[in-house]
Write a protein that holds these residues in place. Structure first.
Motif, PDB file in Angstrom:
ATOM      1  N   GLY A 194      15.855   5.782  25.826  1.00  0.00           N
ATOM      2  CA  GLY A 194      15.265   7.053  25.431  1.00  0.00           C
ATOM      3  C   GLY A 194      15.502   8.154  26.461  1.00  0.00           C
ATOM      4  N   GLN A 195      15.991   7.776  27.637  1.00  0.00           N
ATOM      5  CA  GLN A 195      16.226   8.760  28.701  1.00  0.00           C
ATOM      6  C   GLN A 195      17.680   9.243  28.740  1.00  0.00           C
ATOM      7  N   TYR A 196      18.582   8.529  28.076  1.00  0.00           N
ATOM      8  CA  TYR A 196      19.999   8.777  28.289  1.00  0.00           C
ATOM      9  C   TYR A 196      20.519  10.009  27.557  1.00  0.00           C
ATOM     10  N   ALA A 197      20.047  10.242  26.359  1.00  0.00           N
ATOM     11  CA  ALA A 197      20.581  11.361  25.572  1.00  0.00           C
ATOM     12  C   ALA A 197      20.370  12.701  26.271  1.00  0.00           C
ATOM     13  N   GLY A 198      19.159  12.885  26.811  1.00  0.00           N
ATOM     14  CA  GLY A 198      18.867  14.154  27.481  1.00  0.00           C
ATOM     15  C   GLY A 198      19.191  14.158  28.961  1.00  0.00           C
ATOM     16  N   GLY A 199      19.461  12.961  29.510  1.00  0.00           N
ATOM     17  CA  GLY A 199      19.778  12.879  30.929  1.00  0.00           C
ATOM     18  C   GLY A 199      18.574  13.105  31.816  1.00  0.00           C
ATOM     19  N   TRP A 200      17.372  12.758  31.320  1.00  0.00           N
ATOM     20  CA  TRP A 200      16.179  12.918  32.127  1.00  0.00           C
ATOM     21  C   TRP A 200      15.319  11.663  32.047  1.00  0.00           C
ATOM     22  N   GLY A 201      14.506  11.467  33.081  1.00  0.00           N
ATOM     23  CA  GLY A 201      13.619  10.314  33.116  1.00  0.00           C
ATOM     24  C   GLY A 201      13.726   9.598  34.449  1.00  0.00           C
ATOM     25  N   PRO A 202      12.794   8.700  34.745  1.00  0.00           N
ATOM     26  CA  PRO A 202      12.743   8.059  36.064  1.00  0.00           C
ATOM     27  C   PRO A 202      13.959   7.205  36.393  1.00  0.00           C
ATOM     28  N   CYS A 203      14.462   6.420  35.427  1.00  0.00           N
ATOM     29  CA  CYS A 203      15.584   5.545  35.756  1.00  0.00           C
ATOM     30  C   CYS A 203      16.862   6.361  35.956  1.00  0.00           C
ATOM     31  N   VAL A 204      17.056   7.410  35.175  1.00  0.00           N
ATOM     32  CA  VAL A 204      18.225   8.276  35.345  1.00  0.00           C
ATOM     33  C   VAL A 204      18.155   8.983  36.694  1.00  0.00           C
TER      34      VAL A 204
END
Length: 272
Positions: free
Chosen positions: A81-91
């Motif tokens: 769920g973080q990859y499409a927008g390129g945001w989030g803790p793991c990214v």
């Protein structure tokens, strides 16, 4: 949430950190492929807290983050769920090499779009840690807790950081072993190619009553004129003369010390 093991704080023991770290090293012996190693690593990491968290391991592929393995489907869903927008803790952890902790997913102000996604999946808190190999961040180990906020207190965070550091060291060795296996395969292919070409050269020498250099030149000319690989031309010639397919593998055997017979002879100037 109770911690695992005891560091003099009266915490009821679960799976001790030393047990988990030892298991990481055992993976190097038990898992023949890097993907299997990472899968087992994710499952071990999930046991860092009690009840177990979910763990996903993010890496970069063709310049884009992706989940290479996960302890269960929930972790992969949160990761992706973080990859499409390129945001989030793991990214963020993958891009910066920083440890990212979210104590309370519902109230954390960072990455609001990701927060909606994570909360919908039931994430209460999370911890993302970089995996560093030879000074380069090649992945992020993401722990997601679905039971309560602040699951990763100081003790659990310290335990997770120790585990991630050990996992990075083991991953370095696993990747090195994979590269060694690839090198061995390349050597086997090279030796097989040399073997069948030598046989073809010998056949041409007998047929054309010429030298080895002249025979090789004839073989190469045929290869170029017919737009075929030199090995393919040699294999066909050997098969035509012998009536059997040319051998596809070489007798490349590594000695117990890891040095091949050909390499040993080359080092000591011995004849083949």
């Amino acid at each position: 949430m109770t911690g695992i093991g005891s560091i003099g704080d009266g915490t009821p023991p679960g799976r001790e950190l030393t047990e988990l770290l030892g298991a990481v090293q055992n993976l190097l012996l038990d898992a023949p492929k890097v993907e299997e190693f990472l899968t087992d690593l994710a499952k071990l990491a999930a046991d860092l807290v009690e009840p177990p968290a979910s763990c996903g391991i993010t890496t970069s592929y063709d310049g884009q983050p992706r989940t290479v393995v996960s302890s269960d489907p929930r972790a992969a869903q949160v990761d992706e769920g973080q990859y499409a927008g390129g945001w989030g803790p793991c990214v963020h952890s993958l891009a910066t090499g920083e440890v990212v902790e979210i104590a309370d997913q519902e109230s954390d102000p960072r990455w609001p779009e990701y927060r909606v996604h994570a909360v919908a999946l039931g994430v209460r808190s999370s911890l993302s840690l970089p995996l560093v190999v030879n000074g380069e961040v090649i992945g992020a180990m993401n722990l997601y807790d679905f039971d309560e906020p602040e699951a990763f207190d100081i003790q659990n965070r310290r335990r997770a950081e120790t585990f991630a550091a050990q996992a990075s060291t083991a991953l370095t060795l696993a990747l090195r072993r994979a590269q060694d296996a690839e090198l061995t395969e390349q050597l086997e292919q090279a030796l097989a190619t040399r073997s069948v070409i030598d046989q073809a050269v010998g056949i041409l020498m007998a047929q054309q009553r010429c030298t080895a250099d002249q025979a090789f030149a004839l073989l190469r000319k045929h290869s170029q004129n017919n737009n075929l690989k030199l090995r393919t031309v040699a294999e066909r010639m050997v098969a035509k003369v012998s009536g059997q397919p040319a051998p596809q593998t070489a007798a490349f055997q590594r000695r117990p010390d890891g040095i091949s017979g050909d390499t040993r002879r080359a080092r000591h100037g011995e004849a083949g």
